[in-house]
Design an enzyme around this catalytic site. Structure first.
Site, PDB file in Angstrom:
ATOM      1  N   ARG A 110       0.858  -1.179   0.000  1.00 54.47           N
ATOM      2  CA  ARG A 110       0.000   0.000   0.000  1.00 54.47           C
ATOM      3  C   ARG A 110       0.897   1.233   0.000  1.00 54.47           C
ATOM      4  O   ARG A 110       2.011   1.189   0.527  1.00 54.47           O
ATOM      5  CB  ARG A 110      -0.901   0.023   1.233  1.00 54.47           C
ATOM      6  CG  ARG A 110      -1.854  -1.164   1.357  1.00 54.47           C
ATOM      7  CD  ARG A 110      -2.660  -1.042   2.654  1.00 54.47           C
ATOM      8  NE  ARG A 110      -3.624  -2.130   2.804  1.00 54.47           N
ATOM      9  CZ  ARG A 110      -3.385  -3.251   3.498  1.00 54.47           C
ATOM     10  NH1 ARG A 110      -2.220  -3.408   4.117  1.00 54.47           N
ATOM     11  NH2 ARG A 110      -4.301  -4.197   3.583  1.00 54.47           N
ATOM     12  N   LYS A 134      -2.499  -2.391   8.190  1.00 56.87           N
ATOM     13  CA  LYS A 134      -3.693  -1.867   8.844  1.00 56.87           C
ATOM     14  C   LYS A 134      -3.887  -2.537  10.201  1.00 56.87           C
ATOM     15  O   LYS A 134      -3.644  -3.721  10.369  1.00 56.87           O
ATOM     16  CB  LYS A 134      -4.926  -2.111   7.959  1.00 56.87           C
ATOM     17  CG  LYS A 134      -4.956  -1.252   6.707  1.00 56.87           C
ATOM     18  CD  LYS A 134      -6.256  -1.443   5.952  1.00 56.87           C
ATOM     19  CE  LYS A 134      -6.342  -0.504   4.758  1.00 56.87           C
ATOM     20  NZ  LYS A 134      -7.602  -0.652   4.007  1.00 56.87           N
ATOM     21  N   HIS A 138      -2.047   2.192  -6.125  1.00 61.02           N
ATOM     22  CA  HIS A 138      -2.961   1.066  -5.969  1.00 61.02           C
ATOM     23  C   HIS A 138      -3.054   0.244  -7.257  1.00 61.02           C
ATOM     24  O   HIS A 138      -3.259  -0.979  -7.212  1.00 61.02           O
ATOM     25  CB  HIS A 138      -4.350   1.574  -5.571  1.00 61.02           C
ATOM     26  CG  HIS A 138      -5.343   0.473  -5.342  1.00 61.02           C
ATOM     27  ND1 HIS A 138      -5.364  -0.278  -4.190  1.00 61.02           N
ATOM     28  CD2 HIS A 138      -6.335  -0.022  -6.123  1.00 61.02           C
ATOM     29  CE1 HIS A 138      -6.343  -1.174  -4.273  1.00 61.02           C
ATOM     30  NE2 HIS A 138      -6.943  -1.044  -5.426  1.00 61.02           N
ATOM     31  N   ARG A 144      -0.281  -2.138  -7.142  1.00 65.45           N
ATOM     32  CA  ARG A 144      -0.596  -3.180  -6.141  1.00 65.45           C
ATOM     33  C   ARG A 144      -1.565  -4.196  -6.723  1.00 65.45           C
ATOM     34  O   ARG A 144      -1.400  -5.406  -6.570  1.00 65.45           O
ATOM     35  CB  ARG A 144      -1.173  -2.514  -4.888  1.00 65.45           C
ATOM     36  CG  ARG A 144      -1.652  -3.476  -3.792  1.00 65.45           C
ATOM     37  CD  ARG A 144      -2.035  -2.654  -2.566  1.00 65.45           C
ATOM     38  NE  ARG A 144      -2.903  -3.343  -1.635  1.00 65.45           N
ATOM     39  CZ  ARG A 144      -2.492  -4.134  -0.660  1.00 65.45           C
ATOM     40  NH1 ARG A 144      -1.203  -4.377  -0.506  1.00 65.45           N
ATOM     41  NH2 ARG A 144      -3.352  -4.695   0.176  1.00 65.45           N
ATOM     42  N   HIS A 164      -4.174  -8.814   3.753  1.00 60.26           N
ATOM     43  CA  HIS A 164      -5.625  -8.814   3.948  1.00 60.26           C
ATOM     44  C   HIS A 164      -6.001  -9.699   5.132  1.00 60.26           C
ATOM     45  O   HIS A 164      -5.506 -10.830   5.245  1.00 60.26           O
ATOM     46  CB  HIS A 164      -6.341  -9.326   2.697  1.00 60.26           C
ATOM     47  CG  HIS A 164      -6.323  -8.360   1.561  1.00 60.26           C
ATOM     48  ND1 HIS A 164      -6.509  -8.726   0.250  1.00 60.26           N
ATOM     49  CD2 HIS A 164      -6.124  -7.014   1.539  1.00 60.26           C
ATOM     50  CE1 HIS A 164      -6.438  -7.657  -0.523  1.00 60.26           C
ATOM     51  NE2 HIS A 164      -6.210  -6.613   0.232  1.00 60.26           N
ATOM     52  N   TYR A 186     -10.524  -8.343  -4.626  1.00 57.34           N
ATOM     53  CA  TYR A 186      -9.458  -7.467  -5.097  1.00 57.34           C
ATOM     54  C   TYR A 186      -8.821  -7.968  -6.390  1.00 57.34           C
ATOM     55  O   TYR A 186      -8.352  -7.190  -7.205  1.00 57.34           O
ATOM     56  CB  TYR A 186      -8.404  -7.385  -3.996  1.00 57.34           C
ATOM     57  CG  TYR A 186      -7.295  -6.409  -4.237  1.00 57.34           C
ATOM     58  CD1 TYR A 186      -7.517  -5.053  -4.097  1.00 57.34           C
ATOM     59  CD2 TYR A 186      -6.028  -6.846  -4.599  1.00 57.34           C
ATOM     60  CE1 TYR A 186      -6.495  -4.149  -4.302  1.00 57.34           C
ATOM     61  CE2 TYR A 186      -5.004  -5.954  -4.809  1.00 57.34           C
ATOM     62  CZ  TYR A 186      -5.240  -4.606  -4.655  1.00 57.34           C
ATOM     63  OH  TYR A 186      -4.229  -3.713  -4.862  1.00 57.34           O
TER      64      TYR A 186
END
Length: 306
Positions: free
Chosen positions: A139, A163, A234, A237, A260, A269
Site C-alpha cells: 500500500r 492496517k 494502488h 498493487r 488482507h 481485489y
C-alpha cells in the site's frame, strides 16, 4: 468530548491508520457542525435529512464512506451506552456499482518501471519506488512509512506494519533489490550533503520523509509519460496481485502478501481473465476436449497479452 473519545479509541485500541482517524474526524466534526450538537444526541430523522442534503452535493461513493464513519461512531456509542437513537445502527447507504480497479498488463508495467533513467537522486529513488510497489504489492501508506530498519536485504524481505498495526513479512525480487541498493547509496550521499539523519527509507531532495501524496504524484508522472491515465500506486498493487494469480499463485499466499485480514477481501481485489479460466478448464476438467479452433484462439489471446 465524545467524538474525541472515539478517535482515541480508533487510534489506541483499534490501531487504525492516521489517514483513517483523520477521515473519521473530518466526517464527524462536519456532522456535529451541521446538527449543532454532538451526533450522540441525534435522531434518525435528523441523520436522514443530513444524508439527503449530502447526496445532492457528493458522489455515492463519498456518501457511503461518510455513512461508514457515522455508523462506526454509533456502534462505539452503543457499546458505551451513550447512543440516543438505536435506529441509527441500521442506517443503509446507497447501492454502489462494484468496479474492479484498473490493472496494467505486464508490458505496460515493465515499460513504466524502465521509465526512470539517469543516476541522479530523483531518478534512482523513483526507480526504487516503482520496483517496490509492483515487486512487493505494498500500500502507498506502507511504502511511505518504511524505515531503514524494515528492510532485510539479505532475506529480500520487508517488515511491514499494515492496517490495524498488524505486522507481516513481504518478499521482494532481485530487480527491486538492485534498485533499492543503488538508491540507498544515493540516499546516504544526500543525507551527508544535507547534514541530516533519519531512519525513513524514502526521502525528498531536502532529506525529509516522502509523503503518500508525493508517491502518488511520482507514479502518476511516469504513467502519463507512457500515455496511461488513471494510474496510481494502488494500480501497481492490483497489478502485482493479478499477475501472481494469473501465473498460478495460491490465493491464500497472495492474501498474506497483501496483508488482507480476510480471504474474501483478496477475492474481490483480484480477478481472473477469460484466458486463464479457459486454460485452467482445459488442463483440469476431464470432459473438456476443447476444439483446436478454441485452443488456437486461447493461444492468440495469450500472445496478444504478451
Amino acid at each position: 468530548m465524545i467524538i474525541e473519545d472515539f478517535l482515541n479509541y480508533l487510534q489506541n485500541e483499534k490501531r487504525a491508520s492516521p489517514n483513517t482517524v483523520r477521515s473519521y474526524a473530518t466526517d464527524l466534526y462536519q456532522l456535529k457542525e451541521a446538527l449543532g450538537k454532538d451526533p450522540a444526541q441525534a435522531t434518525l430523522p435528523e441523520i436522514r435529512l443530513y444524508l439527503a442534503k449530502l447526496a445532492q452535493k457528493i458522489s455515492r461513493a463519498s456518501l457511503a464512506r461518510k455513512l461508514s464513519s457515522f455508523k462506526a461512531y454509533f456502534r462505539f456509542l452503543k457499546k458505551n451506552n451513550k447512543l440516543n437513537d438505536e435506529r441509527l445502527l441500521f442506517l443503509k447507504g446507497p447501492k454502489l456499482e462494484r468496479k474492479l480497479p484498473r490493472v496494467l498488463n505486464v508490458d505496460e508495467v515493465f515499460a513504466m518501471l524502465e521509465k526512470p533513467t539517469g543516476d541522479d537522486f530523483l531518478a534512482l529513488r523513483d526507480k526504487a519506488i516503482l520496483e517496490i510497489l509492483y515487486g512487493a504489492g505494498l500500500r502507498v501508506s506502507e511504502l511511505a512509512s518504511l524505515s531503514i530498519d524494515d528492510v532485510l536485504l539479505d532475506l529480500q524481505v520487508f517488515r511491514i506494519k499494515g492496517k490495524g498495526g498488524k505486522e507481516r513479512l513481504t518478499p521482494f525480487g532481485q530487480k527491486a533489490k538492485t534498485a533499492l541498493l543503488t538508491y540507498l547509496e544515493a540516499r546516504e550521499k544526500l543525507l551527508k550533503r544535507k547534514k541530516k539523519e533519519t531512519r525513513h527509507l524514502f526521502l525528498n531532495v531536502r532529506g525529509k520523509p516522502l509523503s503518500s501524496r508525493s508517491i502518488h504524484r511520482i507514479v502518476k508522472k511516469y504513467a502519463l509519460y507512457l500515455g496511461l491515465p488513471e494510474v496510481s500506486p494502488h494500480t501497481l498493487r492490483h497489478s502485482f496481485a493479478t499477475h501472481l494469480l494469473e501465473a498460478g499463485a495460491d490465493l491464500r499466499v497472495i492474501q498474506e502478501m497483501l496483508g488482507h485480514a480476510r480471504l474474501a477481501t483478496t477475492q474481490r481485489y483480484t480477478h481472473l481473465d477469460f484466458s486463464r479460466l479457459a486454460r485452467v478448464y482445459d488442463d483440469s476438467h476431464p470432459r473438456a476436449k476443447r476444439s483446436k479452433k478454441n485452443e488456437g484462439n486461447n493461444d492468440y489471446r495469450r500472445k496478444k497479452r504478451r
